[in-house]
Scaffold this motif. Structure first.
Motif, PDB file in Angstrom:
ATOM      1  N   ALA A 137       0.829  -1.211   0.000  1.00  0.00           N
ATOM      2  CA  ALA A 137       0.000   0.000   0.000  1.00  0.00           C
ATOM      3  C   ALA A 137       0.863   1.261   0.000  1.00  0.00           C
ATOM      4  O   ALA A 137       0.550   2.251   0.665  1.00  0.00           O
ATOM      5  CB  ALA A 137      -0.945   0.003   1.196  1.00  0.00           C
ATOM      6  N   GLY A 138       1.989   1.208  -0.729  1.00  0.00           N
ATOM      7  CA  GLY A 138       2.849   2.377  -0.870  1.00  0.00           C
ATOM      8  C   GLY A 138       3.820   2.598   0.273  1.00  0.00           C
ATOM      9  O   GLY A 138       4.581   3.573   0.252  1.00  0.00           O
ATOM     10  N   VAL A 139       3.822   1.723   1.289  1.00  0.00           N
ATOM     11  CA  VAL A 139       4.711   1.866   2.442  1.00  0.00           C
ATOM     12  C   VAL A 139       5.806   0.815   2.361  1.00  0.00           C
ATOM     13  O   VAL A 139       5.537  -0.352   2.088  1.00  0.00           O
ATOM     14  CB  VAL A 139       3.921   1.711   3.762  1.00  0.00           C
ATOM     15  N   HIS A 140       7.053   1.238   2.606  1.00  0.00           N
ATOM     16  CA  HIS A 140       8.181   0.311   2.568  1.00  0.00           C
ATOM     17  C   HIS A 140       8.266  -0.449   3.887  1.00  0.00           C
ATOM     18  O   HIS A 140       8.349   0.154   4.968  1.00  0.00           O
ATOM     19  CB  HIS A 140       9.483   1.076   2.315  1.00  0.00           C
ATOM     20  N   TRP A 141       8.226  -1.773   3.818  1.00  0.00           N
ATOM     21  CA  TRP A 141       8.276  -2.620   5.005  1.00  0.00           C
ATOM     22  C   TRP A 141       9.513  -3.504   4.946  1.00  0.00           C
ATOM     23  O   TRP A 141       9.621  -4.377   4.093  1.00  0.00           O
ATOM     24  CB  TRP A 141       7.039  -3.504   5.095  1.00  0.00           C
ATOM     25  N   THR A 142      10.455  -3.265   5.863  1.00  0.00           N
ATOM     26  CA  THR A 142      11.602  -4.167   5.995  1.00  0.00           C
ATOM     27  C   THR A 142      11.169  -5.368   6.835  1.00  0.00           C
ATOM     28  O   THR A 142      10.121  -5.341   7.509  1.00  0.00           O
ATOM     29  CB  THR A 142      12.777  -3.463   6.678  1.00  0.00           C
ATOM     30  N   ASP A 143      11.999  -6.411   6.832  1.00  0.00           N
ATOM     31  CA  ASP A 143      11.686  -7.581   7.660  1.00  0.00           C
ATOM     32  C   ASP A 143      11.592  -7.193   9.133  1.00  0.00           C
ATOM     33  O   ASP A 143      10.715  -7.659   9.860  1.00  0.00           O
ATOM     34  CB  ASP A 143      12.753  -8.661   7.474  1.00  0.00           C
ATOM     35  N   ALA A 144      12.506  -6.324   9.576  1.00  0.00           N
ATOM     36  CA  ALA A 144      12.510  -5.909  10.983  1.00  0.00           C
ATOM     37  C   ALA A 144      11.224  -5.164  11.341  1.00  0.00           C
ATOM     38  O   ALA A 144      10.645  -5.384  12.411  1.00  0.00           O
ATOM     39  CB  ALA A 144      13.735  -5.029  11.258  1.00  0.00           C
ATOM     40  N   LYS A 145      10.746  -4.283  10.447  1.00  0.00           N
ATOM     41  CA  LYS A 145       9.520  -3.538  10.720  1.00  0.00           C
ATOM     42  C   LYS A 145       8.316  -4.473  10.756  1.00  0.00           C
ATOM     43  O   LYS A 145       7.404  -4.311  11.582  1.00  0.00           O
ATOM     44  CB  LYS A 145       9.315  -2.455   9.659  1.00  0.00           C
ATOM     45  N   LEU A 146       8.288  -5.455   9.855  1.00  0.00           N
ATOM     46  CA  LEU A 146       7.178  -6.404   9.837  1.00  0.00           C
ATOM     47  C   LEU A 146       7.120  -7.210  11.136  1.00  0.00           C
ATOM     48  O   LEU A 146       6.052  -7.378  11.734  1.00  0.00           O
ATOM     49  CB  LEU A 146       7.320  -7.350   8.653  1.00  0.00           C
ATOM     50  N   LEU A 147       8.275  -7.716  11.562  1.00  0.00           N
ATOM     51  CA  LEU A 147       8.310  -8.529  12.783  1.00  0.00           C
ATOM     52  C   LEU A 147       8.015  -7.665  14.009  1.00  0.00           C
ATOM     53  O   LEU A 147       7.342  -8.115  14.949  1.00  0.00           O
ATOM     54  CB  LEU A 147       9.669  -9.211  12.911  1.00  0.00           C
ATOM     55  N   TYR A 175      -1.524 -12.393   4.118  1.00  0.00           N
ATOM     56  CA  TYR A 175      -0.950 -12.949   2.884  1.00  0.00           C
ATOM     57  C   TYR A 175       0.422 -12.347   2.616  1.00  0.00           C
ATOM     58  O   TYR A 175       1.322 -13.040   2.157  1.00  0.00           O
ATOM     59  CB  TYR A 175      -1.876 -12.686   1.701  1.00  0.00           C
ATOM     60  N   TYR A 176       0.585 -11.045   2.901  1.00  0.00           N
ATOM     61  CA  TYR A 176       1.883 -10.388   2.698  1.00  0.00           C
ATOM     62  C   TYR A 176       2.935 -11.011   3.616  1.00  0.00           C
ATOM     63  O   TYR A 176       4.080 -11.228   3.208  1.00  0.00           O
ATOM     64  CB  TYR A 176       1.759  -8.895   2.957  1.00  0.00           C
ATOM     65  N   TYR A 177       2.562 -11.307   4.861  1.00  0.00           N
ATOM     66  CA  TYR A 177       3.498 -11.986   5.773  1.00  0.00           C
ATOM     67  C   TYR A 177       3.868 -13.369   5.228  1.00  0.00           C
ATOM     68  O   TYR A 177       5.028 -13.790   5.297  1.00  0.00           O
ATOM     69  CB  TYR A 177       2.870 -12.123   7.161  1.00  0.00           C
ATOM     70  N   LYS A 178       2.865 -14.078   4.716  1.00  0.00           N
ATOM     71  CA  LYS A 178       3.139 -15.415   4.165  1.00  0.00           C
ATOM     72  C   LYS A 178       4.081 -15.319   2.966  1.00  0.00           C
ATOM     73  O   LYS A 178       4.985 -16.132   2.802  1.00  0.00           O
ATOM     74  CB  LYS A 178       1.826 -16.082   3.755  1.00  0.00           C
ATOM     75  N   SER A 183       5.186 -18.324   5.820  1.00  0.00           N
ATOM     76  CA  SER A 183       3.921 -18.580   6.524  1.00  0.00           C
ATOM     77  C   SER A 183       3.845 -17.632   7.714  1.00  0.00           C
ATOM     78  O   SER A 183       4.858 -17.073   8.154  1.00  0.00           O
ATOM     79  CB  SER A 183       3.826 -20.032   6.998  1.00  0.00           C
ATOM     80  N   LEU A 184       2.639 -17.465   8.237  1.00  0.00           N
ATOM     81  CA  LEU A 184       2.466 -16.617   9.407  1.00  0.00           C
ATOM     82  C   LEU A 184       3.122 -17.261  10.628  1.00  0.00           C
ATOM     83  O   LEU A 184       3.637 -16.562  11.506  1.00  0.00           O
ATOM     84  CB  LEU A 184       0.971 -16.379   9.652  1.00  0.00           C
ATOM     85  N   THR A 185       3.129 -18.590  10.680  1.00  0.00           N
ATOM     86  CA  THR A 185       3.775 -19.298  11.788  1.00  0.00           C
ATOM     87  C   THR A 185       5.275 -19.018  11.804  1.00  0.00           C
ATOM     88  O   THR A 185       5.874 -18.792  12.864  1.00  0.00           O
ATOM     89  CB  THR A 185       3.512 -20.811  11.676  1.00  0.00           C
ATOM     90  N   LYS A 186       5.918 -19.028  10.634  1.00  0.00           N
ATOM     91  CA  LYS A 186       7.352 -18.736  10.557  1.00  0.00           C
ATOM     92  C   LYS A 186       7.622 -17.289  10.965  1.00  0.00           C
ATOM     93  O   LYS A 186       8.640 -16.997  11.604  1.00  0.00           O
ATOM     94  CB  LYS A 186       7.856 -18.998   9.145  1.00  0.00           C
ATOM     95  N   ALA A 187       6.701 -16.388  10.581  1.00  0.00           N
ATOM     96  CA  ALA A 187       6.865 -14.993  10.982  1.00  0.00           C
ATOM     97  C   ALA A 187       6.770 -14.860  12.496  1.00  0.00           C
ATOM     98  O   ALA A 187       7.546 -14.113  13.119  1.00  0.00           O
ATOM     99  CB  ALA A 187       5.800 -14.132  10.306  1.00  0.00           C
ATOM    100  N   ARG A 188       5.842 -15.593  13.135  1.00  0.00           N
ATOM    101  CA  ARG A 188       5.731 -15.558  14.595  1.00  0.00           C
ATOM    102  C   ARG A 188       7.003 -16.077  15.254  1.00  0.00           C
ATOM    103  O   ARG A 188       7.461 -15.539  16.269  1.00  0.00           O
ATOM    104  CB  ARG A 188       4.533 -16.398  15.051  1.00  0.00           C
TER     105      ARG A 188
END
Length: 298
Positions: A137-147, A175-178, A183-188
Motif C-alpha cells: 500500500a505504498g509503504v516500505h516494510w523491511t523484515d525488521a519492521k514487519l516482525l 498474505y503479505y506476511y506469508k 507462513s504466518l507461523t514462521k513470521a511468529r
C-alpha cells in the motif's frame, strides 16, 4: 475459415471475430501461432501491407525485430511494459497487428519464447529483485519492521491470528506476511512469539468468541467484495437479472455488479462465459460493441 474466405473473398481479424459459428482470432492464433500462419494453411495470401507506425513514425519489419533484440540484450527479457516504454519500438498493438502475435515477432527475431507460467515466474523474480515486494500500500516494510509490528500486535491483543493481522488496519495483510516469510507461523517464530498448536488456537478462538472479544471480519478497503460461496443456480439467476436490467452483458459488467462473483469465478463454474450465457438465454448481438445480450423481442 475456408467458408469465410469463400464468402467474403478475404480474411481479417475483424471478420474472424464477427463469425458466429467459428473461433475467435485469439483461438486461431493459439492454434497456428499467428494469423499469417493460419491464412497460409487455408491458402489465403493477404494483400501486402506497408510499413506500420505510430505517432507519425513508421517502422519496417526489420526495425521492429532489431528493436526487440536490443531490448532483450539490455534487459534480458521482453515484456509489454518494456515495449511500451521503449522509444525504438511501436506499441504492442502495432506489433501484434503486423506479426499476428508478440510471440511470433519474438520467434522471427530469434529470441526465446516463454510459456505463460514461465513469463509469470520471471516477472515475479524481477519484481522481487527490484524490491517491489518490499512495499505494501505504498509503504516500505523491511523484515525488521514487519516482525516488530507483529510483536506490537501480540502485546496489544495477546494473540496474533490471520484475521487480526488482516483487520487491525496498521500492519500489511496476513498474505503479505506469508509471501515474505513463507507462513504466518514462521513470521511468529522469527518475531519470537509463543507458538500454539492448532488445537490451542481453535480453543483460544472459541474462548474469545464466548467473551465477545473477537475481531469481526470486515472489508480491508472500500468496495471490497465479501468472501462468499456461490451456487451455480444463484450465479445463473444473478446473470439473468443483470442481462434483463442492462439489456446486454459482459465480463466488465459482471465484475462491477456487487451481487455477483467475478467473471473469473463464473468461468471456473461453467468453463467459459459463453456457456453461462447460453444457459440463461443470452445470445450474440449483431452490430454491438458488447456482443452478448437478451434476444430482441419479436
Amino acid at each position: 475459415m475456408r467458408k469465410l474466405l469463400a464468402e467474403k473473398g478475404r480474411l481479417s481479424q475483424l471478420l474472424i471475430n464477427d463469425l458466429k459459428d467459428g473461433p475467435t482470432a485469439d483461438t486461431v492464433v493459439n492454434h497456428f501461432g499467428s494469423l499469417t500462419a493460419a491464412y497460409a494453411a487455408v491458402g489465403y495470401q493477404p494483400t501486402p501491407r506497408p510499413a506500420f507506425g505510430m505517432n507519425g513514425r513508421h517502422w519496417s519489419e526489420k526495425a521492429v525485430l532489431s528493436g526487440l533484440r536490443k531490448l532483450h540484450v539490455a534487459h534480458g527479457c521482453v515484456s509489454l511494459r518494456l515495449i511500451g516504454s521503449c522509444p525504438d519500438l511501436p506499441s504492442t498493438c502495432y506489433i501484434r497487428e503486423h506479426f499476428g502475435s508478440l510471440d511470433e515477432a519474438m520467434r522471427k527475431a530469434g529470441l526465446p519464447v516463454l510459456n505463460h507460467s514461465d513469463k509469470m515466474r520471471a516477472g515475479w523474480k524481477r519484481r522481487k529483485a527490484d524490491g517491489c515486494d518490499d512495499y505494501f500500500a505504498g509503504v516500505h516494510w523491511t523484515d525488521a519492521k514487519l516482525l516488530g509490528a507483529l510483536r506490537e500486535l501480540h502485546e496489544k491483543h495477546g494473540y496474533t491470528t490471520a484475521n487480526l493481522v488482516d483487520q487491525n488496519g496498521i500492519t500489511p495483510s496476513a498474505y503479505y506476511y506469508k509471501k515474505r516469510f513463507g507462513s504466518l507461523t514462521k513470521a511468529r517464530a522469527l518475531a519470537q512469539l509463543p507458538l500454539l498448536t492448532n488445537s490451542q488456537m481453535v480453543s483460544a478462538g472459541r474462548r474469545r468468541s464466548k467473551e465477545g472479544t473477537s475481531i469481526a471480519r470486515k472489508p480491508r478497503f472500500a468496495g471490497q467484495r465479501p468472501g462468499m460461496g456461490y451456487c451455480s443456480n444463484d450465479i445463473l439467476a444473478g446473470l439473468r437479472r443483470l442481462a434483463e436490467r442492462r439489456g446486454v452483458i459482459s465480463a466488465r459488467m459482471i465484475n462491477e455488479d456487487p451481487d455477483l462473483p467475478s467473471s473469473a469465478a463464473v468461468v471456473n463454474h461453467f468453463g467459459k462465459l459463453s456457456t453461462a450465457y447460453q444457459l440463461i438465454g443470452v445470445v450474440r448481438l449483431e452490430g454491438k460493441p458488447i456482443r452478448f445480450g437478451l434476444p430482441p423481442q419479436k
